[in-house]
Scaffold this motif. Structure first.
Motif, PDB file in Angstrom:
ATOM      1  N   LEU A   7      19.292  12.695   4.969  1.00  0.00           N
ATOM      2  CA  LEU A   7      20.502  12.806   5.459  1.00  0.00           C
ATOM      3  C   LEU A   7      20.808  11.710   6.585  1.00  0.00           C
ATOM      4  N   MET A   8      19.895  11.424   7.248  1.00  0.00           N
ATOM      5  CA  MET A   8      20.140  10.503   8.384  1.00  0.00           C
ATOM      6  C   MET A   8      19.921   8.935   7.792  1.00  0.00           C
ATOM      7  N   TRP A   9      19.223   8.827   6.861  1.00  0.00           N
ATOM      8  CA  TRP A   9      19.001   7.413   6.380  1.00  0.00           C
ATOM      9  C   TRP A   9      20.120   7.075   5.196  1.00  0.00           C
ATOM     10  N   LEU A  10      20.970   7.877   4.778  1.00  0.00           N
ATOM     11  CA  LEU A  10      21.800   7.627   3.631  1.00  0.00           C
ATOM     12  C   LEU A  10      22.704   6.631   4.071  1.00  0.00           C
ATOM     13  N   PRO A  11      23.465   6.525   5.186  1.00  0.00           N
ATOM     14  CA  PRO A  11      24.373   5.497   5.580  1.00  0.00           C
ATOM     15  C   PRO A  11      23.733   4.022   5.622  1.00  0.00           C
ATOM     16  N   PHE A  12      22.248   3.930   5.682  1.00  0.00           N
ATOM     17  CA  PHE A  12      21.737   2.588   5.686  1.00  0.00           C
ATOM     18  C   PHE A  12      20.999   2.292   4.626  1.00  0.00           C
ATOM     19  N   ARG A  13      21.014   2.890   3.439  1.00  0.00           N
ATOM     20  CA  ARG A  13      20.349   2.587   2.241  1.00  0.00           C
ATOM     21  C   ARG A  13      21.251   1.258   1.536  1.00  0.00           C
ATOM     22  N   ALA A  14      22.555   1.271   1.632  1.00  0.00           N
ATOM     23  CA  ALA A  14      23.352   0.175   0.939  1.00  0.00           C
ATOM     24  C   ALA A  14      22.772  -1.057   1.518  1.00  0.00           C
ATOM     25  N   GLU A  15      22.356  -1.448   2.613  1.00  0.00           N
ATOM     26  CA  GLU A  15      21.856  -2.416   3.354  1.00  0.00           C
ATOM     27  C   GLU A  15      20.470  -2.731   3.611  1.00  0.00           C
ATOM     28  N   ALA A  16      19.586  -2.158   2.706  1.00  0.00           N
ATOM     29  CA  ALA A  16      18.213  -1.730   2.754  1.00  0.00           C
ATOM     30  C   ALA A  16      17.459  -3.099   2.820  1.00  0.00           C
ATOM     31  N   THR A  17      16.585  -3.304   3.863  1.00  0.00           N
ATOM     32  CA  THR A  17      15.590  -4.465   3.828  1.00  0.00           C
ATOM     33  C   THR A  17      14.456  -3.986   3.389  1.00  0.00           C
ATOM     34  N   THR A  18      13.483  -4.766   2.313  1.00  0.00           N
ATOM     35  CA  THR A  18      12.296  -4.270   1.987  1.00  0.00           C
ATOM     36  C   THR A  18      10.961  -5.200   2.575  1.00  0.00           C
ATOM     37  N   VAL A  19      10.122  -4.415   3.132  1.00  0.00           N
ATOM     38  CA  VAL A  19       8.874  -5.337   3.402  1.00  0.00           C
ATOM     39  C   VAL A  19       7.491  -4.954   2.915  1.00  0.00           C
ATOM     40  N   SER A  20       6.786  -6.153   2.442  1.00  0.00           N
ATOM     41  CA  SER A  20       5.661  -5.499   1.717  1.00  0.00           C
ATOM     42  C   SER A  20       4.428  -5.788   2.872  1.00  0.00           C
ATOM     43  N   VAL A  21       3.701  -4.621   2.923  1.00  0.00           N
ATOM     44  CA  VAL A  21       2.672  -4.433   3.949  1.00  0.00           C
ATOM     45  C   VAL A  21       1.292  -3.941   3.274  1.00  0.00           C
ATOM     46  N   ARG A  22       0.366  -4.876   3.739  1.00  0.00           N
ATOM     47  CA  ARG A  22      -0.891  -4.357   3.055  1.00  0.00           C
ATOM     48  C   ARG A  22      -1.628  -3.402   3.999  1.00  0.00           C
ATOM     49  N   ILE A  23      -1.793  -2.024   3.115  1.00  0.00           N
ATOM     50  CA  ILE A  23      -2.468  -0.920   3.761  1.00  0.00           C
ATOM     51  C   ILE A  23      -3.870  -1.073   3.497  1.00  0.00           C
ATOM     52  N   PHE A  24      -4.730  -0.122   4.509  1.00  0.00           N
ATOM     53  CA  PHE A  24      -6.223  -0.200   4.488  1.00  0.00           C
ATOM     54  C   PHE A  24      -6.721  -1.585   4.449  1.00  0.00           C
ATOM     55  N   ALA A  25      -6.095  -2.648   5.193  1.00  0.00           N
ATOM     56  CA  ALA A  25      -6.590  -3.986   5.130  1.00  0.00           C
ATOM     57  C   ALA A  25      -7.946  -4.140   5.930  1.00  0.00           C
ATOM     58  N   ASP A  26      -8.072  -3.205   6.505  1.00  0.00           N
ATOM     59  CA  ASP A  26      -9.527  -3.477   7.470  1.00  0.00           C
ATOM     60  C   ASP A  26     -10.597  -2.779   6.751  1.00  0.00           C
ATOM     61  N   ALA A  27     -10.412  -2.315   5.536  1.00  0.00           N
ATOM     62  CA  ALA A  27     -11.265  -1.400   5.005  1.00  0.00           C
ATOM     63  C   ALA A  27     -11.689  -1.596   3.744  1.00  0.00           C
ATOM     64  N   LYS A  28     -12.634  -1.541   3.143  1.00  0.00           N
ATOM     65  CA  LYS A  28     -13.034  -1.728   1.657  1.00  0.00           C
ATOM     66  C   LYS A  28     -13.412  -0.625   0.654  1.00  0.00           C
ATOM     67  N   HIS A  29     -12.683  -0.221  -0.244  1.00  0.00           N
ATOM     68  CA  HIS A  29     -12.364   1.117  -0.771  1.00  0.00           C
ATOM     69  C   HIS A  29     -12.374   0.953  -2.369  1.00  0.00           C
ATOM     70  N   ALA A  30     -13.245   1.347  -3.118  1.00  0.00           N
ATOM     71  CA  ALA A  30     -13.284   1.019  -4.447  1.00  0.00           C
ATOM     72  C   ALA A  30     -12.424   2.318  -5.441  1.00  0.00           C
ATOM     73  N   LYS A  31     -12.306   3.443  -4.436  1.00  0.00           N
ATOM     74  CA  LYS A  31     -11.918   4.548  -5.277  1.00  0.00           C
ATOM     75  C   LYS A  31     -11.028   5.453  -4.191  1.00  0.00           C
ATOM     76  N   MET A  32      -9.766   5.906  -4.868  1.00  0.00           N
ATOM     77  CA  MET A  32      -8.661   6.608  -3.806  1.00  0.00           C
ATOM     78  C   MET A  32      -8.086   7.429  -4.978  1.00  0.00           C
ATOM     79  N   GLN A  33      -7.678   8.604  -4.261  1.00  0.00           N
ATOM     80  CA  GLN A  33      -6.473   9.382  -5.030  1.00  0.00           C
ATOM     81  C   GLN A  33      -5.128   9.220  -4.631  1.00  0.00           C
TER      82      GLN A  33
END
Length: 389
Positions: free
Chosen positions: A12-38
């Motif tokens: 409900l709080m975010w609804l007024p801002f969705r029309a002007e949303a900006t998206t960013v792409s963020v690499r996660i687990f960037a400092d780790a090496k994992h070959a398997k996840m759920q």
């Protein structure tokens, strides 16, 4: 029930801002090496899509998929059944709010992190290469929680942090462009190890949504910050390379009340002199220079130690809490009496806590630490940029 109420309030709080949303792409687990996840659809449903955009499967809330790197691709399986292997696979959240969890086994422990919005997975060098495509405001909330949760309980403190985190994101948005994403989740960019689930941070992020700090030309600033200034912030060139107009040294009595305002380091006098001689070729056999090294005084911030040695280098080489220190002798020992914690440039987090406690506004806090800046919205700044062109 409490979790459901919190999630509904977020939507409900975010609804007024969705029309002007900006998206960013963020690499996660960037400092780790994992070959398997759920991957688990924690809230809402997710569409699994291949690189061609076709839907592989719909995941209902609560369903999980195993991701594993095999043969240079990401192999997916659900309840032991293969869903295929992909060079690039996306998990697209559907509906007003989508949250996913990532579970990984590492060194005998289970690590679970939760994120908003969407996930892209690739295989790179035998490990999962993960990018969170996330709404800017969701990202900001996650950064604030990861960086400073527990430092204060005041909404205005978190508003300040949200504004500088958002400003950093926009001024460094293409820092990793050549690698296929905007920002990483470590200290190289901003720490971002989960979505926000703290109500006071949510409130602060929503109430400051879209606000950034700009310099006199309208450009988002480099919103540098540190733990404690020790009573005076540093000029940018004293910690890094170049002078920046809004990163000027200012008096900061508010930081003197913080827990990191003062520190002390003791060592044998011979060890201190040997260090200076070995690392900087300091003339310790010269009686006058030796005396200067043992009685160095820094009542206000300086850039250089005796003999022209950059204080930032001494701090780095000795792993000191700051470069803001004086030197005195006590018997056979040298005592480094220091002030502050961090590089000292820009905003002092402990100083902000005290300023907010004393009733200063968010704008007053920001303009105290950053010289000659303005606070504006992303939309107004973009419009001004178009007019300037």
């Amino acid at each position: 029930m409490k979790k459901l109420i919190f999630v509904l309030s977020m939507v409900l709080m975010w609804l007024p801002f969705r029309a002007e949303a900006t998206t960013v792409s963020v690499r996660i687990f960037a400092d780790a090496k994992h070959a398997k996840m759920q991957f688990t659809a924690e809230l809402g449903s997710y569409r699994i899509q291949g690189a061609d955009g076709r839907t592989v499967r719909e995941l209902a809330e609560g369903e999980s998929v195993e991701m594993m790197v095999k043969g240079g691709k990401v192999s997916l399986s659900l309840d032991g059944r293969s869903l295929g292997s992909f060079s690039d696979v996306r998990f697209e959240g559907a509906g007003l709010k989508a949250i996913y969890g990532l579970r990984v086994e590492s060194q005998g422990k289970t690590l679970v992190r939760y994120y908003d919005d969407h996930l892209e997975a690739k295989a790179k060098e035998g490990s999962l290469f993960l990018i969170n495509h996330v709404d800017l405001e969701n990202y900001v909330g996650g950064v604030v929680q990861s960086e400073v949760r527990g430092v204060s309980d005041k909404v205005d403190f978190f508003k300040v942090q949200a504004i500088i985190s958002r400003t950093y994101a926009m001024s460094n948005r293409h820092r990793h462009q050549s690698e296929g994403y905007d920002l990483c989740d470590g200290v190289h960019c901003q720490v971002y190890h989960s979505r926000n689930n703290t109500p006071v941070i949510l409130t602060a992020t929503v109430q400051s949504a879209g606000l950034i700090i700009v310099d006199g030309s309208g450009k988002p600033i480099t919103a540098a910050f540190h733990s404690n200034s020790g009573g005076q912030t540093a000029n940018s060139e004293d910690a890094w390379n170049a002078p920046v107009s809004y990163l000027r040294s200012v008096e900061d009595e508010f930081s003197l009340e913080g827990k990191n305002a003062y520190w002390e380091k003791r060592m044998p006098r011979s060890e201190w002199l040997d260090f200076l001689s070995r690392e900087y070729d300091y003339p310790v056999r010269n009686a006058k220079m030796k005396d200067s090294a043992l009685t160095f005084s820094q009542p206000v911030r300086k850039a250089y130690f005796a003999g022209g040695i950059p204080l930032k280098d001494i701090r780095s080489d000795m792993k000191l809490r700051s470069s803001f220190f004086s030197v005195r002798t006590e018997g056979a020992e040298v005592v480094l009496e220091g002030r502050g914690y961090g590089h000292g440039v820009g905003l002092s987090q402990e100083g902000v806590v005290k300023m907010i406690d004393k009733g200063y506004s968010v704008e007053e806090v920001i303009k105290h630490y950053y010289t000659g800046v303005n606070i504006t919205s992303l939309q107004d700044n973009a419009a001004s940029g178009k007019r300037r062109r």
